[in-house]
Design an enzyme around this catalytic site. Structure first.
Site, PDB file in Angstrom:
ATOM      1  N   PRO A  23      31.550  24.586  36.730  1.00  0.00           N
ATOM      2  CA  PRO A  23      32.199  24.828  35.441  1.00  0.00           C
ATOM      3  C   PRO A  23      32.234  26.323  35.134  1.00  0.00           C
ATOM      4  O   PRO A  23      31.237  27.017  35.296  1.00  0.00           O
ATOM      5  CB  PRO A  23      31.299  24.093  34.451  1.00  0.00           C
ATOM      6  CG  PRO A  23      29.988  23.910  35.145  1.00  0.00           C
ATOM      7  CD  PRO A  23      30.278  23.846  36.598  1.00  0.00           C
ATOM      8  N   CYS A  25      33.564  28.852  32.066  1.00  0.00           N
ATOM      9  CA  CYS A  25      34.167  29.069  30.743  1.00  0.00           C
ATOM     10  C   CYS A  25      35.374  29.982  30.862  1.00  0.00           C
ATOM     11  O   CYS A  25      35.313  30.996  31.564  1.00  0.00           O
ATOM     12  CB  CYS A  25      33.167  29.764  29.823  1.00  0.00           C
ATOM     13  SG  CYS A  25      31.894  28.693  29.225  1.00  0.00           S
ATOM     14  N   GLN A 100      32.108  19.241  32.039  1.00  0.00           N
ATOM     15  CA  GLN A 100      30.753  19.522  31.555  1.00  0.00           C
ATOM     16  C   GLN A 100      30.772  19.474  30.029  1.00  0.00           C
ATOM     17  O   GLN A 100      31.566  20.157  29.393  1.00  0.00           O
ATOM     18  CB  GLN A 100      30.308  20.905  32.025  1.00  0.00           C
ATOM     19  CG  GLN A 100      28.864  21.205  31.680  1.00  0.00           C
ATOM     20  CD  GLN A 100      28.465  22.619  32.068  1.00  0.00           C
ATOM     21  OE1 GLN A 100      29.150  23.575  31.724  1.00  0.00           O
ATOM     22  NE2 GLN A 100      27.360  22.756  32.783  1.00  0.00           N
ATOM     23  N   TYR A 182      21.453  27.087  26.555  1.00  0.00           N
ATOM     24  CA  TYR A 182      22.254  26.458  25.501  1.00  0.00           C
ATOM     25  C   TYR A 182      21.400  25.359  24.860  1.00  0.00           C
ATOM     26  O   TYR A 182      20.252  25.139  25.252  1.00  0.00           O
ATOM     27  CB  TYR A 182      23.597  25.983  26.065  1.00  0.00           C
ATOM     28  CG  TYR A 182      24.391  27.151  26.588  1.00  0.00           C
ATOM     29  CD1 TYR A 182      24.798  28.175  25.719  1.00  0.00           C
ATOM     30  CD2 TYR A 182      24.676  27.320  27.944  1.00  0.00           C
ATOM     31  CE1 TYR A 182      25.478  29.299  26.181  1.00  0.00           C
ATOM     32  CE2 TYR A 182      25.350  28.442  28.419  1.00  0.00           C
ATOM     33  CZ  TYR A 182      25.746  29.416  27.526  1.00  0.00           C
ATOM     34  OH  TYR A 182      26.400  30.533  27.980  1.00  0.00           O
ATOM     35  N   ARG A 230      23.260  19.586  34.486  1.00  0.00           N
ATOM     36  CA  ARG A 230      22.982  20.904  35.058  1.00  0.00           C
ATOM     37  C   ARG A 230      21.716  21.411  34.371  1.00  0.00           C
ATOM     38  O   ARG A 230      21.609  21.343  33.146  1.00  0.00           O
ATOM     39  CB  ARG A 230      24.147  21.850  34.808  1.00  0.00           C
ATOM     40  CG  ARG A 230      23.998  23.130  35.583  1.00  0.00           C
ATOM     41  CD  ARG A 230      25.255  23.959  35.569  1.00  0.00           C
ATOM     42  NE  ARG A 230      25.532  24.427  36.912  1.00  0.00           N
ATOM     43  CZ  ARG A 230      26.265  25.497  37.173  1.00  0.00           C
ATOM     44  NH1 ARG A 230      26.847  26.170  36.211  1.00  0.00           N
ATOM     45  NH2 ARG A 230      26.456  25.888  38.414  1.00  0.00           N
TER      46      ARG A 230
END
Ligand SMILES: Cc1cc2nc3c(=O)[nH]c(=O)nc-3n(C[C@H](O)[C@H](O)[C@H](O)COP(=O)(O)O)c2cc1C
Length: 328
Positions: A23, A25, A100, A182, A230
């Site tokens: 993934p 961004c 994701q 995150y 992940r």
């Protein structure tokens, strides 16, 4: 033939090979809706020859976005746009497409990388961030609000809603973002989680919320499709997450129906890991695969294509964006 080019099956999904585009961004959505950028970027990756392409961190609520231009999946317009992109990927490419699902937590409310990633105050279009504890990510970040019961309920429901939308849009595979500091990763790390209730302290408590989210996602994600995570396997800082902690977490995730672990590291506190080079996560992937008995993914190679100046922050090549591979 190299094992890299052999098929790989997870539940009802068979990939042509073990090459995965991770993934990445793109910071190019409009109100969380995939744009013309995605309509060319993702089909281009779908024709790359990779077995699986994972769509960027897609956030479950507006305050869960790293930037105001990050992808979201909390409304019908976002779901419809993702579906259009998926149709284009399948029309031209052979790769299977994953997504994701994420919440940026205390690392949200920032500007794009090409404008310096700076924290955005509310006057500049940013917002109040949330986290397990009211500890900012770094010096120039805002102080997050420590989550209360209503936040737990809203965020859990938002993960479930986004997962349902991803299933309806037709994604082949889904992963919960539990890495890079995150929201869910910041619950797991003792560096960012200083709660004194049932969500903080010992490891059983720190993994409680990510596990609740994962179980709820598994309930609504189709049984024939793989659902993974992940993880940041280590924090690279004394007193932070160790590989032994991550093995405990991965065992609990496996019991909850997790099909794979993508092994990354770092991102919980603002420091650069000491030894970034191709393959530096592979030892984590090998150990988790062996000790937990679960398929893992780890970055093996870097792209060598030189990106244009304008796109170097989108992981279009050369700048950190690596191909990952699957191990069984
Ligand atoms: C532009 C860019 C965007 C990224 N976006 C995401 C993302 O959405 N989700 C994620 O888990 N990792 C993201 N990453 C991290 C990469 O997927 C990958 O983990 C990284 O390139 C390094 O590989 P490593 O995890 O082996 O260190 C991004 C990296 C770059 C360079």
């Amino acid at each position: 033939m190299s094992q890299l080019f052999t098929p790989f099956t997870l539940r009802g999904l068979t990939l042509d090979n073990r090459i995965v585009v991770p993934p990445l961004c793109q910071y190019s959505s409009d109100d969380g809706v995939a744009s013309d950028w995605h309509a060319q970027h993702l089909p281009a990756l779908a024709i790359s020859g990779a077995g699986l392409v994972v769509v960027e961190m897609t956030d479950v609520e507006p305050i869960g976005r790293i930037t105001p231009w990050c992808a979201g999946l909390w409304n019908d317009a976002q779901e419809a746009a993702m579906k259009r992109v998926l149709v284009a990927c399948r029309k031209y490419g052979a790769a299977k497409i994953g997504i994701q699902i994420a919440h940026a937590g205390r690392k949200a409310s920032c500007d794009t990388p090409w404008r310096g990633n700076k924290f955005l105050t509310e006057e500049k279009g940013g917002w109040q961030t949330i986290a397990p504890s009211a500890i900012p990510f770094g010096e120039n970040y805002g102080t997050p609000r420590a989550m209360v019961r209503a936040d737990f309920e809203r965020v859990l429901a938002a993960f479930v809603d986004a997962t349902r939308r991803a299933a309806r849009a037709g994604f082949d595979s889904c992963e919960m973002h539990g890495a890079h500091g995150y929201l869910l990763s910041s619950f797991f790390s003792p560096l960012s989680n200083r709660r004194e209730d049932e969500y903080g302290g010992p490891i059983e408590n720190r993994m409680r919320f990510p596990l609740q989210v994962f179980r709820a996602m598994r309930e609504v994600w189709p049984a024939e499709k793989p659902l993974g995570v992940r993880l940041s396997c280590v924090d690279w800082v004394d007193g932070g997450t160790t590989i032994e902690d991550t093995i405990v977490f991965a065992k609990a995730l496996k019991e909850a129906g997790c099909d794979f672990v993508c092994c990354s590291s770092g991102g919980v506190v603002s420091m650069v890991p000491p030894l970034i080079r191709a393959g530096y996560q592979v030892k984590f992937a090998e150990r988790i695969r062996r000790e937990v008995g679960i398929p893992t993914r780890g970055r093996r190679h870097d792209f060598h294509r030189r990106p244009s100046r304008r796109n170097r922050h989108r992981g279009a090549g050369g700048y950190g964006g690596g191909r990952t591979r699957l191990y069984r």
